[in-house]
Scaffold this active site. Structure first.
Site, PDB file in Angstrom:
ATOM      1  N   LYS A  68       0.860  -1.194   0.000  1.00  0.00           N
ATOM      2  CA  LYS A  68       0.000   0.000   0.000  1.00  0.00           C
ATOM      3  C   LYS A  68       0.893   1.240   0.000  1.00  0.00           C
ATOM      4  O   LYS A  68       1.932   1.253   0.669  1.00  0.00           O
ATOM      5  CB  LYS A  68      -0.878  -0.040   1.255  1.00  0.00           C
ATOM      6  CG  LYS A  68      -2.010   0.968   1.298  1.00  0.00           C
ATOM      7  CD  LYS A  68      -2.868   0.726   2.561  1.00  0.00           C
ATOM      8  CE  LYS A  68      -4.034   1.696   2.656  1.00  0.00           C
ATOM      9  NZ  LYS A  68      -4.868   1.428   3.865  1.00  0.00           N
ATOM     10  N   SER A 143      -9.715   1.281   2.775  1.00  0.00           N
ATOM     11  CA  SER A 143      -8.844   2.143   1.990  1.00  0.00           C
ATOM     12  C   SER A 143      -7.741   1.383   1.254  1.00  0.00           C
ATOM     13  O   SER A 143      -7.165   1.914   0.306  1.00  0.00           O
ATOM     14  CB  SER A 143      -8.209   3.186   2.910  1.00  0.00           C
ATOM     15  OG  SER A 143      -7.366   2.547   3.855  1.00  0.00           O
ATOM     16  N   SER A 167     -10.091  -1.291   6.937  1.00  0.00           N
ATOM     17  CA  SER A 167      -9.490  -1.001   5.636  1.00  0.00           C
ATOM     18  C   SER A 167      -8.740  -2.144   4.968  1.00  0.00           C
ATOM     19  O   SER A 167      -8.363  -2.031   3.808  1.00  0.00           O
ATOM     20  CB  SER A 167      -8.541   0.193   5.744  1.00  0.00           C
ATOM     21  OG  SER A 167      -9.276   1.376   5.804  1.00  0.00           O
TER      22      SER A 167
END
Lengths: 486, 473
Positions: A68, A143, A167
């Site tokens: 990420k 996310s 997330s």
């Protein structure tokens, strides 16, 4: 040649038997990443030059992974999917990145997230919307959107995300893959861009519970750079997966899992979702689990989401106060430092982020702090106390991972409906209490993946993985990648 | 006339190896931006790690200031935007400081006053800024250096009291060895809160804060200017505005910076990245045991127990190592007054002359003891001892060797001195008559003996013999 839709231990076998080389895997991964980029937009950066140069024998040696884009990577652009960091190249590696590098895993790309990890849709990153590999009209969720998509697409066998509310576990559910976040502190957060420090967890997407256990064994441990990191323990999580679970007790929350609790009981999708969940419960019982229904005060459950918003926005507004464009990031323009910072932050953040900062600032203001921020913290404590009390009797909490299948991009939801308010937000319990929590694919509704979530006692990552592993074995979705992806 | 009310907020950097929340070196350098770490630059993803030494030092000073300590160490964030604050917040303590409700006894003009301490907390220093016409430069060397802030109650009433308190506080910090407390390097800085009230008033007047004054002299000047300014405003029927002012050391005046009405809300909240550290009794006791006897107590001890004057006592305790040196000298019963005299006169003179520290000189307390003993035993005269002491300091040889080398010894032999006295008296018969008439010629006879013996005759014995011999005639 197609190897990267396998699990980590399957790929390890092939590497060890020299049926494939690490270089071939890296090439496959990068090629696939490019191939799917336009359609699904998983990546901010694809590292075309990624190379394997490690002599050693770890399970992940030579295997490519995605990260990420809110983990600090030395010399590699790290944007947190925000304009304000669109040019930011860190000078240091996050602890987890160091550990993965030392284990010989090969970073092949940095994935798109909701801007600054604040969001649940995967649509707010500065490089655009991440789409669901099962259905391009739908979100993958956020996310950690790009990481979820890259595993679901078979670009990598595992990817790191971060989980502050849900997330990792929610996008894992929408993507039909496994999403795990261990106990708070099990893995160092040093180098993970802070969203809400008391809730932030390192988490990862894999295609099996066993792979999640392998990663936990590699990533866990005390870090001198993170005071909240837990002391090292000798437990090898992957070796406890086969332990007997007969007689282990699970509970689910009545107010969330029974269709009778909902105002609208005619919603077919909701019915199918809850049916799927109860089928899983039945399978658990057949496995030897004792599963019971527990009632929790509805007011407390209704307070989950607002409390989460108060705490996370408050911490976020402070955590992101370093983004001023002075030392790094988008340079602001102006005649004095105030104007420069003002300009950088005005242009650097989307409206959505500014709204969260304003909320965070509001709840921390002297006149509001007790009523909003501190009350939210009290609610958090009450919920955690309640769950901990139940954990005296039960070994885990099992729940549906989401309020439904992945939503259509830009669809509106009624945030105050009971379905969204509780079913869509209960995963935050795992963050409030720092509990280990894992989402497992459990089947399909309308051709789209749905998932169950298992949350265990704080520090009992081993038992949580052990129970999840057993449940996974009867669900039959291990090693899943998105169907219909070319 | 108005009553002056002053409260101080004193910042002092701690002398730890590394910074307060990072592993970067804590040191001063003329070269900018060399002592820094990801944490001190506020990069995304950094986490603060508490510095145990800083925590201990802060607790130590809190104890030395008679504060109550908390049950656990927690930190808070103070949120505001400024380019010298890379994280966008400062890690400090607002909910549970390292110490509350303390006091420090301070001697002002021979009178003891008790200065109440509101609290002492541990925080981090900011980066430093240099402003130029077209641009500003940031130096992060200072960013994250551990800083203690000591906040007094509004209980001081003059610049004299304020300075006496600052001196006393500085001495506590130096005695505890937690900082060099050098104002010239910005290691000790002070904010002054000051207000005036009518003599018979029951409520404080409106206070004005003067920010960031970096020397005691300037504190004095700022207070005095501000008293004058506020007195004038009040006398002319005006009102004092609650505001923050700065002191300009060129014209010695204070200038308004900002009104307190639009004061920033710092939105303090618990720093989530540092779990509370429980303070055990053992841990606190260990810190307490490392606090040496402080200046104020030593002065009282020296005056009351050792019979020194306040002046000498104050001179000796100015620096801990000097006081320790003195105490080492007298620990086995050497006369305190004698020891004090030698130290405050010759030794101190030497230190000043050569700009050296007491722990850099060759003369050890043991040597000083042996020298004093030689005098007491009558082996050498105090005049000789003085000469020996100078030589010890300059030639770096121990007193016994110097005495040997100089061949100085005291003539203690009664016969030897007596025969000399008889000869001198014989040669100066008229003077004996003068002496009997009451003229002071006694010293002349002593002088003659000393001349013949090159000062080696025991002066007491010599005087005694001269007296005896005159009386015999």
């Amino acid at each position: 040649m197609k190897y990267l839709d396998l699990t980590i231990d399957e790929i390890r076998n092939l590497l060890d038997r020299k049926e494939v080389t690490s270089d071939e895997l890296i090439k496959e991964s990068i090629d696939k990443a490019h191939q799917y980029q336009e359609e699904y937009n998983s990546f901010v950066t694809i590292l075309d030059e990624a190379k394997h140069n490690y002599e050693g024998s770890t399970i992940i040696n030579g295997i490519p992974y995605a990260l990420k884009d809110n983990y600090s990577t030395k010399g590699i652009l790290t944007t947190a999917s925000s304009n304000i960091l669109s040019n930011y190249v860190p000078v240091y590696d996050a602890t987890v990145v160091q550990k993965l590098n030392k284990s010989g895993a090969v970073l092949m790309g940095k994935t798109v997230l909701d801007e600054l990890a604040m969001g649940d849709s995967g649509t707010t990153g500065h490089t655009g919307i991440v789409k669901n590999p099962w259905d391009k009209k739908r979100i993958i969720g956020g996310s950690s959107a790009g990481s979820a998509a890259s595993v679901a697409l078979g670009i990598v066998p595992f990817a790191l995300g971060s989980d502050t509310g849900d997330s990792v576990r929610k996008p894992a559910a929408y993507g039909g893959v496994v999403g795990f976040k261990p106990t708070y502190g099990r893995i160092s957060r040093y180098g993970l861009f802070a969203f809400a420090s008391s809730l932030d967890h390192v988490g990862y997407f894999t295609r099996s519970v066993k792979d999640a256990a392998y990663l936990t064994d590699i990533l866990k441990g005390k870090d001198e750079r993170d005071m909240t990191s837990l002391p090292d323990n000798d437990e090898v999580y992957v070796s406890g997966l086969e332990n007997d679970i007969k007689g282990r007790k699970l509970f689910y929350i009545k107010e969330v899992c029974n269709i009778d609790s909902y105002q609208d009981q005619t919603d077919e999708e909701l019915k199918a979702l809850l049916n799927n969940f109860h089928e899983v419960i039945e399978k658990c019982r057949q496995l030897g689990f004792i599963v019971e229904e527990v009632s929790i005060d509805r007011d407390l459950l209704n307070a989950l989401y607002p409390s989460y918003m108060c705490i996370s926005c408050a911490e976020a507004t402070s955590n992101n106060a370093n983004l001023t464009g002075i030392l790094f990031g988008l340079p602001g323009k102006g005649n004095n430092v105030d104007e420069i910072m003002f300009d950088a932050r005005t242009r650097g953040f989307s409206e959505f982020i500014k709204r969260r900062f304003i909320m965070g600032s509001f709840v921390l203001q002297k006149e509001n702090q007790d009523k909003l921020f501190l009350n939210a913290s009290r609610v958090r404590r009450m919920i955690v106390d309640k769950i901990n009390e139940l954990f005296k009797e039960y070994d885990g909490l099992i729940m549906p991972s989401s309020e439904g299948v992945a939503p259509i991009i830009n669809s509106k939801k009624d945030k105050l409906s009971d379905r969204y308010l509780i079913l869509g937000n209960h995963l935050v319990i795992g963050n409030f209490g720092g509990f280990p929590s894992i989402s497992l694919p459990s089947g399909f509704v309308n051709g789209l993946p749905v998932s169950v979530n298992l949350t265990g006692r704080q520090f009992e990552d081993g038992l949580t993985l052990n129970m999840a592993y057993k449940i996974e074995s009867v669900l039959g979705y291990k090693g899943q990648v998105a169907k219909g992806v070319k | 006339m108005y009553k002056v009310v002053i409260g101080l907020e004193v910042h002092c950097e701690l002398k730890t190896k590394s910074k307060n929340f990072s592993y970067a070196t804590n040191d001063y350098s003329e070269t900018p931006n060399i002592y820094l770490d990801t944490v001190d630059l506020g990069f995304p993803g950094i986490l603060p790690v508490a510095n145990k030494e800083a925590v201990k030092s802060a607790l130590k000073i809190a104890m030395a200031l008679n504060c109550e300590n908390p049950d656990e160490v927690i930190f808070d964030r103070k949120n505001y935007f400024y380019p010298d604050l890379p994280k966008g917040y400062q890690i400090t303590q607002s909910h549970k400081p390292m110490g509350i409700n303390g006091y420090l006894m301070v001697n002002v003009d021979d009178e003891d006053i008790k200065v109440d301490i509101h609290d002492l907390h541990l925080e981090e220093d900011t980066a430093s800024l240099d402003h130029f016409n077209e641009y500003s430069l940031i130096n992060y060397n200072r960013s994250g250096i551990p800083l203690i802030e000591i906040v007094t109650e509004p209980c001081l009433h003059s610049s004299k009291e304020a300075i006496a308190f600052l001196e006393a506080l500085r001495s506590v910090i130096l005695y505890c060895g937690v900082s060099d407390a050098r104002s010239d390097l910005g290691q000790m800085r002070c904010d002054v809160n000051i207000s005036l009230m009518k003599e018979d008033a029951t409520e404080f007047g409106t206070k004005v804060e003067i920010k960031n004054i970096n020397s005691f002299t300037k504190v004095k000047e700022a207070i005095e200017y501000e008293i004058e300014r506020q007195t004038e405003v009040l006398n002319s029927g005006g009102t004092i505005i609650m505001e923050t002012r700065r002191f300009d050391d060129e014209d010695m005046k204070t200038y308004s910076m900002r009104s307190k009405v639009d004061a920033v809300d710092y939105k303090y909240f618990l720093e989530p990245n540092m779990p509370p550290i429980k303070l055990t009794k053992e841990f606190l006791d260990e810190i307490r045991s490392q606090i040496p006897m402080l200046q104020y107590e030593r002065i009282n001890l020296y005056i009351n127990e050792y019979g020194l004057s306040r002046y000498d006592a104050t001179t000796l305790v100015k620096e801990k190592k000097m006081a320790d040196y003195f105490e080492e000298t007298i620990k086995d019963g050497t006369d305190a007054k004698l020891a004090s005299n030698w130290i405050t006169s010759i030794v101190l003179g030497h230190l000043n002359k050569f700009q050296v520290e007491i722990d850099q000189i060759y003369l050890t307390p043991a040597m000083l003891v042996s020298l004093i003993k030689m005098v007491n035993d009558g082996k050498i005269s105090s005049k000789q001892a003085k000469e020996v002491l100078y030589k010890v300091l300059e030639e770096e040889k121990d007193p016994v060797t110097i005495v040997d080398e100089l061949g100085i010894k005291q003539i203690e032999n009664d016969e030897e001195i007596r025969s000399m006295v008889v000869e001198i008296l014989d040669a100066n018969l008229p003077l004996i008559e003068e002496y009997r008439k009451g003229r002071n010629v006694f010293d002349f006879f002593v002088g003659q003996v000393m001349k013949r013996t090159k000062g080696q005759a025991n002066p007491t014995l010599t005087a005694k013999i001269i007296k005896e011999e005159i009386e015999k005639r």
